[in-house]
Write a protein that holds these residues in place. Sequence first.
Motif, PDB file in Angstrom:
ATOM      1  N   ASN A 168      48.031  43.222  46.467  1.00  0.00           N
ATOM      2  CA  ASN A 168      47.528  41.934  45.993  1.00  0.00           C
ATOM      3  C   ASN A 168      47.826  41.813  44.505  1.00  0.00           C
ATOM      4  O   ASN A 168      47.668  42.776  43.753  1.00  0.00           O
ATOM      5  CB  ASN A 168      46.013  41.824  46.216  1.00  0.00           C
ATOM      6  CG  ASN A 168      45.448  40.538  45.616  1.00  0.00           C
ATOM      7  OD1 ASN A 168      45.285  40.443  44.404  1.00  0.00           O
ATOM      8  ND2 ASN A 168      45.187  39.561  46.439  1.00  0.00           N
ATOM      9  N   VAL A 209      47.011  35.095  35.651  1.00  0.00           N
ATOM     10  CA  VAL A 209      46.469  34.029  34.811  1.00  0.00           C
ATOM     11  C   VAL A 209      47.537  33.569  33.835  1.00  0.00           C
ATOM     12  O   VAL A 209      48.428  34.320  33.441  1.00  0.00           O
ATOM     13  CB  VAL A 209      45.200  34.461  34.027  1.00  0.00           C
ATOM     14  CG1 VAL A 209      44.109  34.927  34.960  1.00  0.00           C
ATOM     15  CG2 VAL A 209      45.515  35.526  33.008  1.00  0.00           C
ATOM     16  N   THR A 226      46.835  41.066  37.460  1.00  0.00           N
ATOM     17  CA  THR A 226      46.123  42.234  37.967  1.00  0.00           C
ATOM     18  C   THR A 226      46.814  42.624  39.268  1.00  0.00           C
ATOM     19  O   THR A 226      47.449  41.793  39.918  1.00  0.00           O
ATOM     20  CB  THR A 226      44.641  41.947  38.275  1.00  0.00           C
ATOM     21  OG1 THR A 226      44.565  40.984  39.334  1.00  0.00           O
ATOM     22  CG2 THR A 226      43.913  41.414  37.052  1.00  0.00           C
ATOM     23  N   VAL A 227      46.674  43.893  39.656  1.00  0.00           N
ATOM     24  CA  VAL A 227      47.317  44.326  40.893  1.00  0.00           C
ATOM     25  C   VAL A 227      46.390  45.261  41.666  1.00  0.00           C
ATOM     26  O   VAL A 227      45.744  46.138  41.087  1.00  0.00           O
ATOM     27  CB  VAL A 227      48.695  44.977  40.591  1.00  0.00           C
ATOM     28  CG1 VAL A 227      48.566  46.098  39.593  1.00  0.00           C
ATOM     29  CG2 VAL A 227      49.367  45.480  41.848  1.00  0.00           C
ATOM     30  N   SER A 234      45.790  32.260  39.944  1.00  0.00           N
ATOM     31  CA  SER A 234      46.265  32.252  41.323  1.00  0.00           C
ATOM     32  C   SER A 234      46.300  33.665  41.872  1.00  0.00           C
ATOM     33  O   SER A 234      46.322  34.639  41.116  1.00  0.00           O
ATOM     34  CB  SER A 234      47.655  31.623  41.402  1.00  0.00           C
ATOM     35  OG  SER A 234      47.990  31.384  42.745  1.00  0.00           O
ATOM     36  N   THR A 235      46.278  33.790  43.189  1.00  0.00           N
ATOM     37  CA  THR A 235      46.350  35.119  43.802  1.00  0.00           C
ATOM     38  C   THR A 235      47.160  35.071  45.080  1.00  0.00           C
ATOM     39  O   THR A 235      47.239  34.031  45.737  1.00  0.00           O
ATOM     40  CB  THR A 235      44.944  35.673  44.111  1.00  0.00           C
ATOM     41  OG1 THR A 235      45.060  37.060  44.474  1.00  0.00           O
ATOM     42  CG2 THR A 235      44.279  34.939  45.266  1.00  0.00           C
ATOM     43  N   ASP A 236      47.788  36.180  45.427  1.00  0.00           N
ATOM     44  CA  ASP A 236      48.488  36.340  46.696  1.00  0.00           C
ATOM     45  C   ASP A 236      48.393  37.791  47.124  1.00  0.00           C
ATOM     46  O   ASP A 236      48.553  38.686  46.298  1.00  0.00           O
ATOM     47  CB  ASP A 236      49.972  35.977  46.559  1.00  0.00           C
ATOM     48  CG  ASP A 236      50.273  34.566  47.034  1.00  0.00           C
ATOM     49  OD1 ASP A 236      49.637  34.111  47.999  1.00  0.00           O
ATOM     50  OD2 ASP A 236      51.144  33.925  46.441  1.00  0.00           O
ATOM     51  N   ALA A 280      46.927  39.046  41.234  1.00  0.00           N
ATOM     52  CA  ALA A 280      46.321  37.806  40.755  1.00  0.00           C
ATOM     53  C   ALA A 280      46.898  37.589  39.365  1.00  0.00           C
ATOM     54  O   ALA A 280      47.216  38.544  38.659  1.00  0.00           O
ATOM     55  CB  ALA A 280      44.798  37.909  40.705  1.00  0.00           C
TER      56      ALA A 280
END
Lengths: 352, 352
Positions: B159, B163, B108-109, B69-71, B161
């Motif tokens: 951002n 997992v 991840t950022v 997912s990501t935001d 993401a």
Amino acid sequence: MTEELDITGAVCPMPLPHNEQIVLGHGAGGKMAADLIGKTFLPAFDNPALRAGDDGAVVDLPPGKLALSTDSHVVSPLFFPGGDIGHLAICGTVNDVAMMGAKPLYLTVGFIMEEGLPLETLQRVVASMQAAAQEAGVQIVSGDTKVVQRGKADGLYINTAGVGVVPLGRKLSGAQAKPGDVVLLSGTMGDHGVAVLAARGELGFETDVQSDCAPLNGLIEELLTACPEVRVLRDPTRGGVATTLNEIAKQSGVCITLKEESLPVRPAVASVCEMLGFDPLYIANEGKVLVVLPRESAETALEVMRHSKYGAGTVQIGEVSADPAGRVLMRTALGSTRVVDMLAGEILPRIC
Amino acid sequence: MTEELDITGAVCPMPLPHNEQIVLGHGAGGKMAADLIGKTFLPAFDNPALRAGDDGAVVDLPPGKLALSTDSHVVSPLFFPGGDIGHLAICGTVNDVAMMGAKPLYLTVGFIMEEGLPLETLQRVVASMQAAAQEAGVQIVSGDTKVVQRGKADGLYINTAGVGVVPLGRKLSGAQAKPGDVVLLSGTMGDHGVAVLAARGELGFETDVQSDCAPLNGLIEELLTACPEVRVLRDPTRGGVATTLNEIAKQSGVCITLKEESLPVRPAVASVCEMLGFDPLYIANEGKVLVVLPRESAETALEVMRHSKYGAGTVQIGEVSADPAGRVLMRTALGSTRVVDMLAGEILPRIC
């Protein structure tokens, strides 16, 4: 659904609402956001995980280690010769995952849009993303959209994160270069940076340089199949070949020596750099790979890479030795040797 | 390295360079970027994958399906009562991964920073991210920084993401609600939205509402262990409880009926909403979860959730029936029934 317009080579599966713009409501998570997703993102990126409409995606993963990478993209302008921000956002992350020796499989994408962004611009970018994802063989399985007020972004920023699988037994890292290895580069330096610079109209003269932006996972897979003994793969993006090689030299504790006359530069790129006082060694590439591997494998690697679509221009540019550790040196055409340092400041902002 | 300053509860492992600001060179991928990573990100997020210094991370993954997912986060202001953009960026993605029934593992950022951002601000945000990641039990394994010119962003956008792994046999989705199920909500509505609004100074009066921003993966794991029959988990963020339940009703093709007097709202949030004409049902939450599960499991679920740190206020707010499919209804205290639609436009921009 009708198919009305041809956008950057892909067929847009919906009528294009002319003059429509992104407004704050598109980022509110309600009806307008659902409408934007349903009409713009889903038809382009269509796959079962995305279609499920949940807050995340659940997908299958083959056995192996998991590779993960992310990049935000803020390139200005959004469109440039040879690519656009969408193409770049897909290729950038696909390439970073591939550089770990992984097969890239799934991407997430986060859009930060400025209020007033023409919907037509977004749709062109999305079509370009899907075309790049298709070429790379990856699926965009989850995404997010945010909208900020006018003047709080520059049209559109895109983050992508990617996952892939590293087959068991494969291990690549910037820390594995060894004395006796050689360094290959898959083609000319600086095409991307100069193409973006030209697209900004800042050069004061015309050039026909195109960005080299491309997904390299196919090339990488062919190379690693033929030469599993490859030690380091790295794409020389921001900071260029010079900075990337410095990183490898430091991570591995080795010296990398370049041969000046072997460094490939297009004449058009060379003249732009000469006029502006840039060194192509520091200009960003988006479709090139640096390969460090044992000398005895170099010939096989060169042959395999030169037969691949994005590796036709592969050449050997340098060698690895023990000392001085952590340094990159350049042997010039005149026989002298100089230190090639990392990029110190900023020469071309917003290049990716 | 010295340990000089206490930042939002975490110890900053470096001397804080007062008055230093982010400049374009920090985004150029050269020495300044390496310096920023080495001094600001690495000491905070430290883990083997990140320390390797490659373009991506390679990590182990337990067996199961992969959740992704990501935001992107563009909240304004960056700091608000109960949280900040960093805390939000970690919790938002951790929660989205957890809502798929997955155990979140790696993030991840991607930072998009505006030229001129005080380095001290970035360091406070990074310390907050690490504290949230630690609480959630996730590692930040790969990242990216970009810098845009003054006026081309609003301080900082982040951002993330994420997992995670969905244990074999577990399947949650918004499409699985069934007639006869009940709907639980883990606590009060609207706290996050109202806290951010208050932090902007737009209310014209004081309120002590704190954001509910929190990582929910612990609560979710306890719930799913006790009640593996849970059908849907969803966090009611942008668009609030009303919009999220509408999504579930549409995905599942069912009707969800809420009981007005069961809806939990803090008195302070209720009064802000009353004064401004907002409905708490549409205000964003960042530490709440909606649970749809068979009626016979409700009691167990309520007990488990109420014993968990972030679920103390869990209540049953509604029921699932067959008709009218795709609709959310509200039975009011007076006994009448009205339709609860999705959020139509935008009421509170830049809330997350």
